[in-house]
Enzyme design. Sequence first.
Site: not given
Length: 288
Positions: A33, A36-37, A195
């Site tokens: 995470l 953004g999450h 990523r």
Amino acid sequence: MQIITTKQELLQQVEACKTLNKSIGLVPTMGALHEGHASLVRRAVSENDVCFVSVFVNPTQFNNKEDLAKYPRNLKRDAELLSNIGAHYVFAPAPEEMYTAEEMAQTFSFDFAGLDKVMEGKMRPGHFNGVVQVVSRLFYLVQPDRAYFGEKDFQQLAILRYMVERSELAGTFGSLRIFGCPIVREASGLAMSSRNERLSDEEKTTAVNISRILFESQNWAKEKGATVAKVQQRVIDAVNAVDGLEVEYYEIVDQTTLLPTDTFEHAIGCITVYCGPVRLIDNIPYGN
Ligand code: PAF
């Protein structure tokens, strides 16, 4: 915050929430995470009585075994982050808990009215079947009132909206509403992604060029004589000219149909770029 690993325990907790008439927000994730999450979870926490977050690296949406094996996993760190921002339940099942051996082999197939045939769907055959397989299962289990997804995966969001609103499953998920949340970027402009953890410092600096060029292209679209085709090609050329980046596709498409468009109105440019071995995606809206 409670960590749940079995469907049975999950169903018990969901049942308890439903009995007390509590609204449920769900944020499906594959873990690793980042901010953004966190933005999705904060929104789910603020708009619902209870927030469930799933952390599950879904094997059926990977068509590349190496990509699946290398996907970053760190449940302990994820749980800490989620607890700090007020999530109530984390559902982190093992693959065998989610799927039978037959389901794992992915016989599942949906009709997405062509939304899955372009861009990511073209490059990663079967990918969206796997995404819908896991997300629909999570919807059945958690029965959320609201579910939150990032706009970075723009095509995924369009397909999930389609699944809930218009597909054969319409009605199945009751009053569920899907919410798309804006891309969260690092100060450099790089779109946050799990990523990114796989990028070296040098690759990270190189990757910043992707968002820089996308933002510049919003100005190119306003130049006299600009056409969608010209801007599309100019982005591809500019990114490919950066040492260490290689465009897989860049397509400017209509935001709803995801089909090629010749006007910037309601258009979005979606890019996939290899930065060294790491496949990164980003997008940029044009027009309104
Ligand atoms: O966007 C993701 O992380 C995944 O595709 C999702 C929606 C959690 C399904 O596995």
